[in-house]
Motif scaffolding. Structure first.
Motif, PDB file in Angstrom:
ATOM      1  N   SER A 183     -27.647  90.190  73.930  1.00  0.00           N
ATOM      2  CA  SER A 183     -26.883  90.445  75.157  1.00  0.00           C
ATOM      3  C   SER A 183     -25.422  90.758  74.864  1.00  0.00           C
ATOM      4  CB  SER A 183     -26.981  89.240  76.106  1.00  0.00           C
ATOM      5  OG  SER A 183     -26.162  88.162  75.668  1.00  0.00           O
ATOM      6  N   ASP A 184     -24.904  90.285  73.723  1.00  0.00           N
ATOM      7  CA  ASP A 184     -23.537  90.618  73.345  1.00  0.00           C
ATOM      8  C   ASP A 184     -23.399  92.101  73.033  1.00  0.00           C
ATOM      9  OD1 ASP A 184     -22.574  88.009  73.587  1.00  0.00           O
ATOM     10  OD2 ASP A 184     -23.082  87.498  71.515  1.00  0.00           O
ATOM     11  N   LEU A 185     -24.507  92.735  72.653  1.00  0.00           N
ATOM     12  CA  LEU A 185     -24.493  94.153  72.289  1.00  0.00           C
ATOM     13  C   LEU A 185     -24.834  95.062  73.456  1.00  0.00           C
ATOM     14  CD1 LEU A 185     -26.359  93.874  68.853  1.00  0.00           C
ATOM     15  CD2 LEU A 185     -23.884  93.956  69.251  1.00  0.00           C
ATOM     16  N   ILE A 186     -25.817  94.677  74.267  1.00  0.00           N
ATOM     17  CA  ILE A 186     -26.290  95.581  75.325  1.00  0.00           C
ATOM     18  C   ILE A 186     -25.847  95.152  76.718  1.00  0.00           C
ATOM     19  CG2 ILE A 186     -28.296  96.187  73.927  1.00  0.00           C
ATOM     20  CD1 ILE A 186     -30.023  94.535  75.780  1.00  0.00           C
ATOM     21  N   GLY A 187     -25.247  93.985  76.837  1.00  0.00           N
ATOM     22  CA  GLY A 187     -24.750  93.536  78.133  1.00  0.00           C
ATOM     23  C   GLY A 187     -25.689  92.562  78.822  1.00  0.00           C
ATOM     24  N   ARG A 188     -25.109  91.704  79.633  1.00  0.00           N
ATOM     25  CA  ARG A 188     -25.880  90.648  80.283  1.00  0.00           C
ATOM     26  C   ARG A 188     -26.831  91.203  81.345  1.00  0.00           C
ATOM     27  NH1 ARG A 188     -23.256  88.360  76.207  1.00  0.00           N
ATOM     28  NH2 ARG A 188     -21.211  88.633  77.133  1.00  0.00           N
ATOM     29  N   LYS A 189     -26.376  92.141  82.150  1.00  0.00           N
ATOM     30  CA  LYS A 189     -27.253  92.681  83.195  1.00  0.00           C
ATOM     31  C   LYS A 189     -28.453  93.387  82.580  1.00  0.00           C
ATOM     32  CE  LYS A 189     -25.866  94.220  87.198  1.00  0.00           C
ATOM     33  NZ  LYS A 189     -25.332  94.996  88.342  1.00  0.00           N
ATOM     34  N   ASN A 190     -28.225  94.133  81.499  1.00  0.00           N
ATOM     35  CA  ASN A 190     -29.328  94.845  80.851  1.00  0.00           C
ATOM     36  C   ASN A 190     -30.355  93.888  80.256  1.00  0.00           C
ATOM     37  OD1 ASN A 190     -28.464  97.450  81.404  1.00  0.00           O
ATOM     38  ND2 ASN A 190     -27.154  97.548  79.595  1.00  0.00           N
ATOM     39  N   ILE A 191     -29.889  92.782  79.659  1.00  0.00           N
ATOM     40  CA  ILE A 191     -30.844  91.859  79.040  1.00  0.00           C
ATOM     41  C   ILE A 191     -31.678  91.146  80.104  1.00  0.00           C
ATOM     42  CG2 ILE A 191     -29.506  89.705  78.918  1.00  0.00           C
ATOM     43  CD1 ILE A 191     -31.452  91.244  75.999  1.00  0.00           C
ATOM     44  N   TYR A 192     -31.082  90.869  81.266  1.00  0.00           N
ATOM     45  CA  TYR A 192     -31.870  90.265  82.342  1.00  0.00           C
ATOM     46  C   TYR A 192     -32.824  91.276  82.967  1.00  0.00           C
ATOM     47  CZ  TYR A 192     -29.993  85.565  82.475  1.00  0.00           C
ATOM     48  OH  TYR A 192     -29.686  84.258  82.161  1.00  0.00           O
ATOM     49  N   ARG A 193     -32.482  92.549  82.939  1.00  0.00           N
ATOM     50  CA  ARG A 193     -33.449  93.566  83.336  1.00  0.00           C
ATOM     51  C   ARG A 193     -34.690  93.484  82.454  1.00  0.00           C
ATOM     52  NH1 ARG A 193     -28.712  98.078  83.844  1.00  0.00           N
ATOM     53  NH2 ARG A 193     -28.417  97.987  86.130  1.00  0.00           N
ATOM     54  N   LEU A 194     -34.459  93.263  81.163  1.00  0.00           N
ATOM     55  CA  LEU A 194     -35.588  93.121  80.238  1.00  0.00           C
ATOM     56  C   LEU A 194     -36.384  91.860  80.542  1.00  0.00           C
ATOM     57  CD1 LEU A 194     -37.035  94.038  77.597  1.00  0.00           C
ATOM     58  CD2 LEU A 194     -35.414  92.581  76.356  1.00  0.00           C
ATOM     59  N   TYR A 195     -35.689  90.712  80.690  1.00  0.00           N
ATOM     60  CA  TYR A 195     -36.388  89.455  80.972  1.00  0.00           C
ATOM     61  C   TYR A 195     -37.299  89.580  82.194  1.00  0.00           C
ATOM     62  CZ  TYR A 195     -32.685  87.237  78.102  1.00  0.00           C
ATOM     63  OH  TYR A 195     -31.821  86.887  77.099  1.00  0.00           O
ATOM     64  N   LEU A 196     -36.759  90.140  83.261  1.00  0.00           N
ATOM     65  CA  LEU A 196     -37.457  90.126  84.542  1.00  0.00           C
ATOM     66  C   LEU A 196     -38.452  91.281  84.657  1.00  0.00           C
ATOM     67  CD1 LEU A 196     -34.205  89.319  86.494  1.00  0.00           C
ATOM     68  CD2 LEU A 196     -36.117  87.742  86.243  1.00  0.00           C
ATOM     69  N   GLY A 197     -38.040  92.475  84.239  1.00  0.00           N
ATOM     70  CA  GLY A 197     -38.938  93.631  84.330  1.00  0.00           C
ATOM     71  C   GLY A 197     -40.089  93.550  83.354  1.00  0.00           C
ATOM     72  N   ALA A 198     -39.779  93.320  82.078  1.00  0.00           N
ATOM     73  CA  ALA A 198     -40.838  93.209  81.089  1.00  0.00           C
ATOM     74  C   ALA A 198     -41.665  91.940  81.300  1.00  0.00           C
ATOM     75  CB  ALA A 198     -40.247  93.210  79.673  1.00  0.00           C
ATOM     76  N   GLY A 199     -41.041  90.869  81.822  1.00  0.00           N
ATOM     77  CA  GLY A 199     -41.784  89.655  82.130  1.00  0.00           C
ATOM     78  C   GLY A 199     -42.853  89.900  83.176  1.00  0.00           C
ATOM     79  N   ALA A 200     -42.508  90.658  84.215  1.00  0.00           N
ATOM     80  CA  ALA A 200     -43.498  91.006  85.242  1.00  0.00           C
ATOM     81  C   ALA A 200     -44.632  91.827  84.633  1.00  0.00           C
ATOM     82  CB  ALA A 200     -42.822  91.780  86.374  1.00  0.00           C
ATOM     83  N   LEU A 201     -44.285  92.728  83.723  1.00  0.00           N
ATOM     84  CA  LEU A 201     -45.315  93.536  83.051  1.00  0.00           C
ATOM     85  C   LEU A 201     -46.237  92.659  82.215  1.00  0.00           C
ATOM     86  CD1 LEU A 201     -46.515  96.285  82.237  1.00  0.00           C
ATOM     87  CD2 LEU A 201     -44.748  96.412  80.443  1.00  0.00           C
ATOM     88  N   MET A 202     -45.682  91.686  81.499  1.00  0.00           N
ATOM     89  CA  MET A 202     -46.505  90.795  80.670  1.00  0.00           C
ATOM     90  C   MET A 202     -47.484  89.994  81.539  1.00  0.00           C
ATOM     91  SD  MET A 202     -45.598  91.318  77.520  1.00  0.00           S
ATOM     92  CE  MET A 202     -45.264  93.020  78.001  1.00  0.00           C
ATOM     93  N   TYR A 203     -47.013  89.509  82.675  1.00  0.00           N
ATOM     94  CA  TYR A 203     -47.898  88.784  83.584  1.00  0.00           C
ATOM     95  C   TYR A 203     -49.003  89.685  84.113  1.00  0.00           C
ATOM     96  CZ  TYR A 203     -46.250  84.003  84.353  1.00  0.00           C
ATOM     97  OH  TYR A 203     -45.991  82.658  84.223  1.00  0.00           O
ATOM     98  N   ALA A 204     -48.654  90.952  84.409  1.00  0.00           N
ATOM     99  CA  ALA A 204     -49.662  91.896  84.897  1.00  0.00           C
ATOM    100  C   ALA A 204     -50.721  92.162  83.837  1.00  0.00           C
ATOM    101  CB  ALA A 204     -48.982  93.197  85.315  1.00  0.00           C
ATOM    102  N   LEU A 205     -50.303  92.293  82.585  1.00  0.00           N
ATOM    103  CA  LEU A 205     -51.261  92.534  81.496  1.00  0.00           C
ATOM    104  C   LEU A 205     -52.209  91.345  81.320  1.00  0.00           C
ATOM    105  CD1 LEU A 205     -48.969  94.247  78.825  1.00  0.00           C
ATOM    106  CD2 LEU A 205     -50.795  95.307  80.156  1.00  0.00           C
ATOM    107  N   ILE A 206     -51.669  90.121  81.404  1.00  0.00           N
ATOM    108  CA  ILE A 206     -52.526  88.943  81.289  1.00  0.00           C
ATOM    109  C   ILE A 206     -53.516  88.892  82.448  1.00  0.00           C
ATOM    110  CG2 ILE A 206     -52.594  86.426  81.345  1.00  0.00           C
ATOM    111  CD1 ILE A 206     -49.939  86.365  79.909  1.00  0.00           C
ATOM    112  N   ALA A 207     -53.032  89.165  83.667  1.00  0.00           N
ATOM    113  CA  ALA A 207     -53.901  89.103  84.837  1.00  0.00           C
ATOM    114  C   ALA A 207     -55.026  90.132  84.772  1.00  0.00           C
ATOM    115  CB  ALA A 207     -53.076  89.317  86.105  1.00  0.00           C
ATOM    116  N   LEU A 208     -54.720  91.327  84.230  1.00  0.00           N
ATOM    117  CA  LEU A 208     -55.706  92.405  84.217  1.00  0.00           C
ATOM    118  C   LEU A 208     -56.622  92.369  82.995  1.00  0.00           C
ATOM    119  CD1 LEU A 208     -53.411  95.342  85.428  1.00  0.00           C
ATOM    120  CD2 LEU A 208     -55.194  94.175  86.744  1.00  0.00           C
TER     121      LEU A 208
END
Length: 447
Positions: free
Chosen positions: A292-317
């Motif tokens: 996050s020091d390199l890419i910024g705090r907002k961008n890293i939380y985009r990863l946490y939340l967006g990719a996290g939702a994708l991971m949950y979708a993959l497990i569910a499917l």
């Protein structure tokens, strides 16, 4: 107890080990499950009852961090670490007395209430100091310390299991294990108390950038009046809820997902899965927060939340058709869970400055208390209702995963809405004239 100021030439790299000494100790909270089966057997408790000390501890963590944050800022890290040491160790000693006398309420009071206060004060004790020592790399600095909280269970879990095997899993053996924990952690946390230092007002140290506050500076009281604080509260709450959704029920979840296959998951493999999740939790705290020091705090939380939702979708499917996919997605979610904790102080520093960042962080941790109740409630309640309806295996979790995806999407939207804090919330800077302050506000509004 006044905050000890670093002498000339003091290396700022001695501060993270001081923080780790506290966080590795209080990270034992994630290993509470080791004591659940022996307590249930020795004291005749249900699974819900044996979870009470842990649940109360997490609630008290958030509350003590919220109400004690300003005091931690005022008194300094050594005072906070001392209070954490006394409360956390005393919690174990009270629990030892409760186990020895078979008075479960003493264990709940000791580990949950008293120890929980130690958890909260200990968790936030080094945050403000680390950010002031490392203004150039706040994400990395807080990640190092908070990594210890995530990794504490890697030490405490096998250590606790070995003690219960040696002392016995009856009430006497449990009492002895609690006693050893309390005394050992007191000594280990004392190292942090003796080592920690605050930077000199003019500059942090010979090898550190200037410690003079720059950028926006907002008090803890005013931070609560901004939409940015509550948006970030929602971001942290949704991210933590999603992580706990996996972590709290990890062993039975992976067992249920592959119960109908030709090679069901063994108890040993399920325990190994839990250990892997702890490692991912710990690695995410230092890895993602440093990123996050390199890419910024907002961008890293985009990863946490967006990719996290994708991971949950993959497990569910597809999770029940591939064991490797299930494990990989769960590890990624837990790395985001840990990373979210470690990145939050740096995000707060970006928005509110270093003025009272420890106190602001303490108030933000009420999101953790909420998520600590919400995550297990969603997953367990849905699983119980699905089981009552005659479903089994992966079908027990489908609806709860959909709910988690919805929560992560809500957190993603909240993160997108975060903007710089309006200058009217800023405190006056030292030696700044009214004309200069007005000019700074006008420049901010123009930008």
């Amino acid at each position: 107890m006044s905050p000890p100021v670093a002498p000339p030439g003091w290396s700022r790299w001695l501060v993270p080990p001081a923080a780790l000494a506290v966080h590795l100790s209080i990270g034992q909270a994630y290993a509470w499950s080791v004591f659940k089966p022996p307590l249930e057997s020795a004291l005749g408790l249900s699974g819900t009852q044996s979870a009470l000390p842990f649940q109360l501890g997490i609630v008290m963590l958030g509350l003590s961090a919220a109400f004690g944050g300003t005091l931690v800022e005022r008194k300094g890290p050594r005072w906070a670490m001392t209070v954490a040491l006394i409360c956390f160790s005393s919690g174990f000693l009270l629990s030892a007395l409760g186990a020895a006398t078979e008075q479960y309420w003493l264990i709940v009071l000791g580990y949950g209430f008293v120890g929980g206060v130690g958890l909260g004060i200990g968790y936030i004790s080094p945050v403000s100091t680390l950010i002031k020592w490392f203004p150039d790399r706040p994400g990395m600095a807080t990640g190092i310390a908070i990594m210890g909280f995530g990794g504490g269970a890697l030490v405490a879990s096998p250590w606790s299991a070995q003690m219960l095997e040696s002392f016995g899993a009856d009430s006497t053996g449990i009492a002895l294990a609690f006693l050893v924990h309390g005394l050992t952690y007191a000594v280990f946390m004392l190292l942090g108390v003796l080592l920690v230092r605050v930077p000199r007002p003019a500059r942090a140290a010979a090898d550190a950038p200037a410690a003079t506050p720059t950028g926006p500076q907002v008090s803890a009281r005013d931070a609560l009046r901004t939409p940015q604080f509550w948006l970030l509260w929602l971001v942290l709450c949704t991210n933590v809820t999603a992580g706990i959704g996996i972590l709290e029920k990890a062993a039975p979840m992976i067992t249920d997902f592959f119960a109908d296959t030709s090679a069901p998951v063994s108890v040993t493999a399920a325990a190994g899965f839990v250990a892997l999740l702890s490692a991912a939790n710990m690695a995410g705290r230092i890895g993602w927060s440093s990123a996050s020091d390199l890419i910024g705090r907002k961008n890293i939380y985009r990863l946490y939340l967006g990719a996290g939702a994708l991971m949950y979708a993959l497990i569910a499917l597809f999770g029940d058709s591939s064991r490797a996919l299930f494990v990989l997605c769960a590890l990624v979610i837990l790395s985001f869970y840990g990373g979210g904790f470690a990145t939050a102080p740096a995000y707060l520093k970006d928005l509110f400055g270093t003025y009272q960042v420890g106190a602001v962080h303490g108030r933000l941790l009420t999101a953790w208390s909420t998520a600590g109740v919400l995550g297990p409630l969603i997953v367990n309640w849905v699983a119980d209702r699905q089981e009552e309806a005659g479903r089994h295996g992966s079908s027990l979790y489908g609806l709860s995963f959909v709910i988690m995806i919805g929560l992560l999407v809500a957190g993603f939207v909240a993160n997108e809405l975060v903007r710089p804090v309006h200058p009217r919330h800023h405190v006056s800077r030292p030696h700044e004239t009214k004309e200069a302050a007005d000019e700074r506000r006008e420049q901010h509004e123009s930008a």
